[in-house]
Design a protein around this motif. Structure first.
Motif, PDB file in Angstrom:
ATOM      1  N   ASP A  53     -12.912 -21.086  -5.726  1.00 35.35           N
ATOM      2  CA  ASP A  53     -12.638 -20.611  -7.076  1.00 35.35           C
ATOM      3  C   ASP A  53     -12.330 -19.118  -7.100  1.00 35.35           C
ATOM      4  N   ALA A  54     -13.017 -18.351  -6.265  1.00 29.71           N
ATOM      5  CA  ALA A  54     -12.757 -16.908  -6.211  1.00 29.71           C
ATOM      6  C   ALA A  54     -11.327 -16.625  -5.769  1.00 29.71           C
ATOM      7  N   MET A  55     -10.870 -17.321  -4.742  1.00 32.85           N
ATOM      8  CA  MET A  55      -9.514 -17.084  -4.253  1.00 32.85           C
ATOM      9  C   MET A  55      -8.476 -17.577  -5.254  1.00 32.85           C
ATOM     10  N   ALA A  56      -8.798 -18.663  -5.970  1.00 31.76           N
ATOM     11  CA  ALA A  56      -7.864 -19.193  -6.966  1.00 31.76           C
ATOM     12  C   ALA A  56      -7.601 -18.181  -8.072  1.00 31.76           C
ATOM     13  N   THR A  57      -8.603 -17.372  -8.421  1.00 26.11           N
ATOM     14  CA  THR A  57      -8.375 -16.361  -9.456  1.00 26.11           C
ATOM     15  C   THR A  57      -7.335 -15.340  -9.025  1.00 26.11           C
ATOM     16  N   GLN A  58      -7.095 -15.247  -7.723  1.00 26.29           N
ATOM     17  CA  GLN A  58      -6.127 -14.286  -7.193  1.00 26.29           C
ATOM     18  C   GLN A  58      -4.831 -14.960  -6.751  1.00 26.29           C
ATOM     19  N   GLY A  59      -4.677 -16.249  -7.112  1.00 22.20           N
ATOM     20  CA  GLY A  59      -3.462 -16.970  -6.748  1.00 22.20           C
ATOM     21  C   GLY A  59      -3.371 -17.333  -5.290  1.00 22.20           C
ATOM     22  N   VAL A  60      -4.515 -17.485  -4.619  1.00 21.46           N
ATOM     23  CA  VAL A  60      -4.576 -17.791  -3.191  1.00 21.46           C
ATOM     24  C   VAL A  60      -5.288 -19.126  -2.999  1.00 21.46           C
ATOM     25  N   THR A  61      -4.762 -19.972  -2.117  1.00 24.68           N
ATOM     26  CA  THR A  61      -5.395 -21.250  -1.791  1.00 24.68           C
ATOM     27  C   THR A  61      -6.344 -21.067  -0.624  1.00 24.68           C
ATOM     28  N   ALA A  62      -7.582 -21.495  -0.790  1.00 23.03           N
ATOM     29  CA  ALA A  62      -8.582 -21.412   0.274  1.00 23.03           C
ATOM     30  C   ALA A  62      -8.633 -22.726   1.044  1.00 23.03           C
ATOM     31  N   ASP A  63      -8.513 -22.648   2.351  1.00 21.69           N
ATOM     32  CA  ASP A  63      -8.704 -23.790   3.241  1.00 21.69           C
ATOM     33  C   ASP A  63      -9.991 -23.563   4.028  1.00 21.69           C
ATOM     34  N   PHE A  64     -10.630 -24.661   4.460  1.00 20.22           N
ATOM     35  CA  PHE A  64     -11.924 -24.543   5.108  1.00 20.22           C
ATOM     36  C   PHE A  64     -11.925 -25.260   6.450  1.00 20.22           C
ATOM     37  N   ILE A  65     -12.392 -24.541   7.465  1.00 23.89           N
ATOM     38  CA  ILE A  65     -12.576 -25.087   8.802  1.00 23.89           C
ATOM     39  C   ILE A  65     -14.075 -25.161   9.037  1.00 23.89           C
ATOM     40  N   TYR A  66     -14.588 -26.377   9.232  1.00 22.88           N
ATOM     41  CA  TYR A  66     -16.030 -26.585   9.374  1.00 22.88           C
ATOM     42  C   TYR A  66     -16.408 -26.509  10.847  1.00 22.88           C
ATOM     43  N   LEU A  67     -17.331 -25.589  11.159  1.00 22.05           N
ATOM     44  CA  LEU A  67     -17.628 -25.261  12.548  1.00 22.05           C
ATOM     45  C   LEU A  67     -19.125 -25.133  12.785  1.00 22.05           C
ATOM     46  N   PRO A  68     -19.586 -25.464  13.996  1.00 23.56           N
ATOM     47  CA  PRO A  68     -20.947 -25.064  14.376  1.00 23.56           C
ATOM     48  C   PRO A  68     -21.013 -23.541  14.408  1.00 23.56           C
ATOM     49  N   LYS A  69     -22.160 -22.987  14.091  1.00 26.65           N
ATOM     50  CA  LYS A  69     -22.293 -21.531  14.006  1.00 26.65           C
ATOM     51  C   LYS A  69     -21.852 -20.839  15.301  1.00 26.65           C
ATOM     52  N   LYS A  70     -22.138 -21.444  16.450  1.00 30.06           N
ATOM     53  CA  LYS A  70     -21.827 -20.797  17.728  1.00 30.06           C
ATOM     54  C   LYS A  70     -20.329 -20.675  17.984  1.00 30.06           C
ATOM     55  N   ARG A  71     -19.516 -21.439  17.260  1.00 34.89           N
ATOM     56  CA  ARG A  71     -18.066 -21.377  17.470  1.00 34.89           C
ATOM     57  C   ARG A  71     -17.358 -20.469  16.491  1.00 34.89           C
ATOM     58  N   ILE A 226     -14.326 -12.568  -6.289  1.00 33.76           N
ATOM     59  CA  ILE A 226     -15.751 -12.698  -6.589  1.00 33.76           C
ATOM     60  C   ILE A 226     -16.086 -11.949  -7.880  1.00 33.76           C
ATOM     61  N   ALA A 227     -15.551 -10.751  -8.013  1.00 32.81           N
ATOM     62  CA  ALA A 227     -15.794  -9.981  -9.239  1.00 32.81           C
ATOM     63  C   ALA A 227     -15.290 -10.739 -10.460  1.00 32.81           C
ATOM     64  N   ALA A 228     -14.138 -11.397 -10.334  1.00 30.39           N
ATOM     65  CA  ALA A 228     -13.575 -12.161 -11.453  1.00 30.39           C
ATOM     66  C   ALA A 228     -14.469 -13.337 -11.821  1.00 30.39           C
ATOM     67  N   LEU A 229     -15.054 -14.024 -10.814  1.00 33.58           N
ATOM     68  CA  LEU A 229     -15.947 -15.153 -11.107  1.00 33.58           C
ATOM     69  C   LEU A 229     -17.166 -14.703 -11.894  1.00 33.58           C
ATOM     70  N   TYR A 230     -17.729 -13.559 -11.525  1.00 29.53           N
ATOM     71  CA  TYR A 230     -18.894 -13.056 -12.248  1.00 29.53           C
ATOM     72  C   TYR A 230     -18.512 -12.625 -13.661  1.00 29.53           C
ATOM     73  N   LYS A 231     -17.373 -11.957 -13.796  1.00 30.17           N
ATOM     74  CA  LYS A 231     -16.955 -11.462 -15.110  1.00 30.17           C
ATOM     75  C   LYS A 231     -16.703 -12.605 -16.088  1.00 30.17           C
ATOM     76  N   SER A 232     -16.110 -13.706 -15.594  1.00 31.39           N
ATOM     77  CA  SER A 232     -15.792 -14.843 -16.464  1.00 31.39           C
ATOM     78  C   SER A 232     -16.999 -15.733 -16.749  1.00 31.39           C
ATOM     79  N   GLY A 233     -18.037 -15.609 -15.937  1.00 28.77           N
ATOM     80  CA  GLY A 233     -19.188 -16.501 -16.060  1.00 28.77           C
ATOM     81  C   GLY A 233     -19.026 -17.806 -15.306  1.00 28.77           C
ATOM     82  N   ASP A 234     -17.881 -17.981 -14.631  1.00 27.62           N
ATOM     83  CA  ASP A 234     -17.649 -19.237 -13.902  1.00 27.62           C
ATOM     84  C   ASP A 234     -18.644 -19.420 -12.769  1.00 27.62           C
TER      85      ASP A 234
END
Length: 268
Positions: A53-71, A226-234
């Motif tokens: 949601d934070a990246m969406a406020t800036q017009g950016v698509t967030a993708d996620f790579i799920y990893l063990p912490k050591k990698r 992140i600042a936008a999410l807090y400001k909007s209350g989202d």
């Protein structure tokens, strides 16, 4: 016929020109075993949704790579991800660190109150059957590591086995409380007798983690989001939804609340 074909080509080109440019994308590397903050099987979790949601406020698509912490570090170095979400300023990594920590793991020792109502120090852990999250002995400091090494009944299963505590198969569980309760409520078992739990804050200060971005532009975009999410209350609405669904507290995002919340929590 030629005029019709030419008109069709012109209309197609005009339509393509009218389409907005593809949104920029950013790949976050996130730890794969910290539900409810990251739930790979659902491509969701509180951390995932905050970042998306934070990246969406800036017009950016967030993708996620799920990893063990050591990698995680190698994934950033090799370009598999654009952002490492579990870094420390003392670790040399390529890229740009966030200006402040983003997440906080406040790990505690959890016991059944009727069985073990009091723990005074980390050294006490050497005396009991202890089950901890995977990698705990590498992350929780030398005193903790010493206690674990002296304890032949210490274990770190790859998936947190919260029910072992209520089934009386271990005496102490080491975990962040929200993660402990997520696995307790969603793993199959039959509760055995008294279920009153005690939480012993003996591990030390919370483990705070910074993000490392490939570029300063990515970092600045994230921080504006992140600042936008807090400001909007989202962000408050996200917290409320996860509190209702999983009983999740705001503790994991204590560093963000210290930076952006209108009313700062204690300990900032």
């Amino acid at each position: 016929m030629r005029r019709a074909a030419a008109l069709a080509i012109l209309l197609t080109c005009s339509a393509q020109a009218a389409e907005p440019e593809a949104r920029p994308r950013i790949k976050f590397g996130v730890q794969d075993d910290i539900a409810p903050f990251v739930m790979p099987n659902r491509n969701s979790g509180l951390l995932v949704e905050v970042l998306r949601d934070a990246m969406a406020t800036q017009g950016v698509t967030a993708d996620f790579i799920y990893l063990p912490k050591k990698r995680a570090e190698e994934a950033l170095r090799s370009g598999v991800v654009d952002v490492s979400t579990g870094a420390k300023p003392t670790t040399p990594l390529p890229g740009v660190f966030s200006r402040w920590p983003v997440t906080s793991f406040h790990n505690v020792a959890i016991t059944r109150r009727a069985q073990l109502p009091r723990l005074d120090s980390v050294a006490d852990l050497a005396r009991y059957r202890v089950s901890a999250f995977y990698g705990a002995s590498d992350m929780l400091g030398q005193a903790y590591r010493d206690a674990a090494m002296r304890n032949p009944r210490y274990q770190e299963p790859k998936t947190l086995q919260s029910p072992l505590l209520v089934l009386r198969q271990v005496d102490v569980m080491i975990s962040q409380k929200d993660i402990f309760h997520f696995y307790l409520d969603r793993q199959s078992y039959l509760r055995d007798g008294d279920f009153d739990l005690a939480y012993h804050d003996i591990i030390g200060k919370p483990n705070e983690y910074w993000f490392v971005f490939r570029t300063a532009e990515q970092r600045d975009t994230f921080e504006r989001g992140i600042a936008a999410l807090y400001k909007s209350g989202d962000i408050d609405r996200l917290f409320e939804r996860y509190a209702k669904a999983y009983g999740t507290s705001r503790e994991f995002f204590h560093p963000l609340d210290c930076q952006f919340a209108a009313v700062k929590p204690k300990g900032c």
